[in-house]
Design a protein around this motif. Structure first.
Motif, PDB file in Angstrom:
ATOM      1  N   PRO C   8       1.232  -7.317  11.135  1.00  0.00           N
ATOM      2  CA  PRO C   8       2.133  -7.206   9.616  1.00  0.00           C
ATOM      3  C   PRO C   8       3.493  -7.587  10.128  1.00  0.00           C
ATOM      4  N   LEU C  41       9.514  -2.143   5.995  1.00  0.00           N
ATOM      5  CA  LEU C  41       9.386  -3.417   5.327  1.00  0.00           C
ATOM      6  C   LEU C  41      10.643  -3.508   4.162  1.00  0.00           C
ATOM      7  N   VAL C  71       5.027  -5.940  -2.905  1.00  0.00           N
ATOM      8  CA  VAL C  71       3.533  -6.242  -2.911  1.00  0.00           C
ATOM      9  C   VAL C  71       3.071  -7.018  -1.868  1.00  0.00           C
ATOM     10  N   TYR C  72       3.547  -8.191  -1.619  1.00  0.00           N
ATOM     11  CA  TYR C  72       3.330  -9.056  -0.544  1.00  0.00           C
ATOM     12  C   TYR C  72       4.609  -9.994  -0.150  1.00  0.00           C
TER      13      TYR C  72
ATOM     14  N   GLU D  23      -8.695  -5.607  -2.965  1.00  0.00           N
ATOM     15  CA  GLU D  23      -8.145  -5.159  -4.375  1.00  0.00           C
ATOM     16  C   GLU D  23      -6.983  -4.347  -4.491  1.00  0.00           C
ATOM     17  N   LEU D  24      -5.938  -4.619  -5.162  1.00  0.00           N
ATOM     18  CA  LEU D  24      -4.580  -3.876  -5.214  1.00  0.00           C
ATOM     19  C   LEU D  24      -4.977  -3.149  -6.692  1.00  0.00           C
ATOM     20  N   ARG D  25      -3.622  -2.259  -6.564  1.00  0.00           N
ATOM     21  CA  ARG D  25      -3.534  -1.697  -8.057  1.00  0.00           C
ATOM     22  C   ARG D  25      -2.925  -2.779  -9.121  1.00  0.00           C
ATOM     23  N   LYS D  28      -4.667  -6.501  -9.375  1.00  0.00           N
ATOM     24  CA  LYS D  28      -4.415  -7.700  -8.847  1.00  0.00           C
ATOM     25  C   LYS D  28      -5.547  -7.890  -7.542  1.00  0.00           C
ATOM     26  N   LEU D  41      -2.494  -0.116   6.785  1.00  0.00           N
ATOM     27  CA  LEU D  41      -3.171  -0.793   5.822  1.00  0.00           C
ATOM     28  C   LEU D  41      -2.694  -1.973   5.380  1.00  0.00           C
ATOM     29  N   ASN D  42      -1.260  -2.234   5.962  1.00  0.00           N
ATOM     30  CA  ASN D  42      -0.684  -3.522   5.799  1.00  0.00           C
ATOM     31  C   ASN D  42      -1.705  -4.518   6.369  1.00  0.00           C
ATOM     32  N   VAL D  65       0.368  -8.472   3.207  1.00  0.00           N
ATOM     33  CA  VAL D  65       0.092  -7.708   1.996  1.00  0.00           C
ATOM     34  C   VAL D  65       0.425  -6.146   2.317  1.00  0.00           C
ATOM     35  N   ARG D  66       1.352  -5.510   1.536  1.00  0.00           N
ATOM     36  CA  ARG D  66       1.574  -4.119   1.789  1.00  0.00           C
ATOM     37  C   ARG D  66       0.617  -3.259   1.677  1.00  0.00           C
ATOM     38  N   GLY D  67       0.343  -2.368   2.499  1.00  0.00           N
ATOM     39  CA  GLY D  67      -1.026  -1.216   2.399  1.00  0.00           C
ATOM     40  C   GLY D  67      -1.042  -0.429   1.313  1.00  0.00           C
ATOM     41  N   ASP D  68       0.353  -0.037   0.773  1.00  0.00           N
ATOM     42  CA  ASP D  68       0.465   1.067  -0.314  1.00  0.00           C
ATOM     43  C   ASP D  68      -0.454   0.737  -1.522  1.00  0.00           C
ATOM     44  N   ASN D  69      -0.368  -0.571  -1.845  1.00  0.00           N
ATOM     45  CA  ASN D  69      -0.902  -0.817  -3.061  1.00  0.00           C
ATOM     46  C   ASN D  69      -2.375  -1.111  -2.937  1.00  0.00           C
ATOM     47  N   VAL D  70      -3.110  -1.049  -1.816  1.00  0.00           N
ATOM     48  CA  VAL D  70      -4.314  -1.484  -1.583  1.00  0.00           C
ATOM     49  C   VAL D  70      -5.334  -0.437  -2.545  1.00  0.00           C
ATOM     50  N   VAL D  71      -6.273  -0.763  -2.996  1.00  0.00           N
ATOM     51  CA  VAL D  71      -7.436   0.194  -3.595  1.00  0.00           C
ATOM     52  C   VAL D  71      -8.553   0.009  -2.619  1.00  0.00           C
ATOM     53  N   TYR D  72      -9.162  -1.335  -2.339  1.00  0.00           N
ATOM     54  CA  TYR D  72     -10.252  -1.351  -1.241  1.00  0.00           C
ATOM     55  C   TYR D  72      -9.955  -2.560  -0.594  1.00  0.00           C
TER      56      TYR D  72
ATOM     57  N   MET F  64     -14.155  -0.763   2.261  1.00  0.00           N
ATOM     58  CA  MET F  64     -13.052   0.340   2.734  1.00  0.00           C
ATOM     59  C   MET F  64     -12.064   0.864   1.849  1.00  0.00           C
ATOM     60  N   VAL F  65     -12.267   2.177   1.055  1.00  0.00           N
ATOM     61  CA  VAL F  65     -11.491   2.391   0.125  1.00  0.00           C
ATOM     62  C   VAL F  65     -10.374   3.340   0.487  1.00  0.00           C
ATOM     63  N   ARG F  66      -9.168   2.985   0.116  1.00  0.00           N
ATOM     64  CA  ARG F  66      -7.906   3.697   0.537  1.00  0.00           C
ATOM     65  C   ARG F  66      -7.916   5.059  -0.107  1.00  0.00           C
ATOM     66  N   ASN F  69      -5.801   6.882  -3.441  1.00  0.00           N
ATOM     67  CA  ASN F  69      -6.100   6.510  -4.907  1.00  0.00           C
ATOM     68  C   ASN F  69      -7.437   7.741  -5.278  1.00  0.00           C
TER      69      ASN F  69
END
Lengths: 75, 75, 75, 75, 75, 75, 75
Positions: C8, C41, C71-72, D23-25, D28, D41-42, D65-72, F64-66, F69
């Motif tokens: 990244p 970032l 977000v990206y 899938e993000l929060r 999105k 997870l970026n 894509v920034r990892g912080d917002n990742v759901v899966y 793969m679920v973060r 959350n």
């Protein structure tokens, strides 16, 4: 220009004993004397008035305010 | 191209003493002179005007703004 | 396949000097030249246009965008 | 059963070069080829389609894509 | 002025055994005796009354309140 | 009573290969086989059904679920 | 007064095997036997009843609850 005088924590230290406005998230505001702080911006205040949306809702002799919620501190 | 001149903290350092716009979450904006900062992006500002949703709501001689809520700083 | 080319931060580094789209939380978007970044970032951008809900709301010569809200980033 | 094959980062590594759903929060979703990742997870993606509430809103050649917002992430 | 007497954690320590008001996010408030704490501001309270939006909703003999949600602690 | 058998990560480890319910914030739920995890509670799942507000919205071979959350994991 | 007996984690340890109420953010509540915990306040519970807004919505033999969302734990 970048002397230590204007580091964020120095501003808190310089205002120990002075009245400050502490704005928190969620439109909360605390006015009173700043008596202490730590690097997390946790604050100790005395003679505190709590305002929510601009309306005074409580007076406290002393309060330890968690730094996480701080938006700004103004002397 | 990637010289140290354009690292985020360098941009803050280069603008010490200059007027900046600080945009925070929740549509809050602060305009004033940047007098200090730290690596958490906590900022010290002077002659600060606070705007909410574009409307000026307060003037402050000095304010220490917590970095957590910063969206951007623009010289 | 997993060469360092696609880490990244490398993608950010490869695009220094290029125009990028930076999407933040709360439907904010910044378009401009990427001039710097750090491992959090945090980004330095030049000739930045700010869009909210797809509508251009501000132009800035320079902005330091806090990484927390990203977000990206898309070249 | 707990072999290293099923550690979360290994799953990302095994799918480098493959199409994934991210899938993000905030409802999105990003679909495209996974080209890179880091321990936060970026993610680096290629030929990305962005969906909001199930509707395609943008196509991008590349996105970090920034990892912080990742759901899966699903291969 | 900056003696250790007014550090945030010292204020908690000085009030062990005393009744305190603990204000949390989401308009929750806990009133009772402070029996313990740690550096994360996790708190142990005794004879606790829980208030939501100013209305008492529960009484508890003991509660361990997570520090993350604390807005302030007032003796 | 406090043996290592009941440490949170041990519970995850004991259920590798078993079906679990993973409840996330925002009323999202994932049901499927737990195939992996890490100390951040990032999870690897297989044959996953995603539910939103109790309604099945997607099936995935693998996800793969973060961990950020996660509200709870129930075997 | 500040003996180790009232440190937050000690309270959890003292209640292993006992029934507890775990209040989470978003008006979620879990009632059941506390079987384990870690320093992040991740909790292992047995014979768990989940309540949302005061209404029982699920029973679980076992659950690992993530500490991030905990508001308080009450024995």
């Amino acid at each position: 220009m970048t002397g230590t005088d204007n580091r964020p924590l120095t501003v808190l230290n310089d205002n120990l004993g002075n009245n400050v406005i502490v704005e928190l998230r969620y439109d909360k505001e605390y006015r009173g004397k700043l008596n202490g702080y730590d690097p997390h911006l946790n604050l100790v205040m005395e003679d505190v008035k709590e305002f929510i949306d601009g309306e005074k809702v409580r007076e406290m002799d002393k309060a330890m305010v968690r730094g996480d919620n701080v938006v700004y501190v103004s002397p």
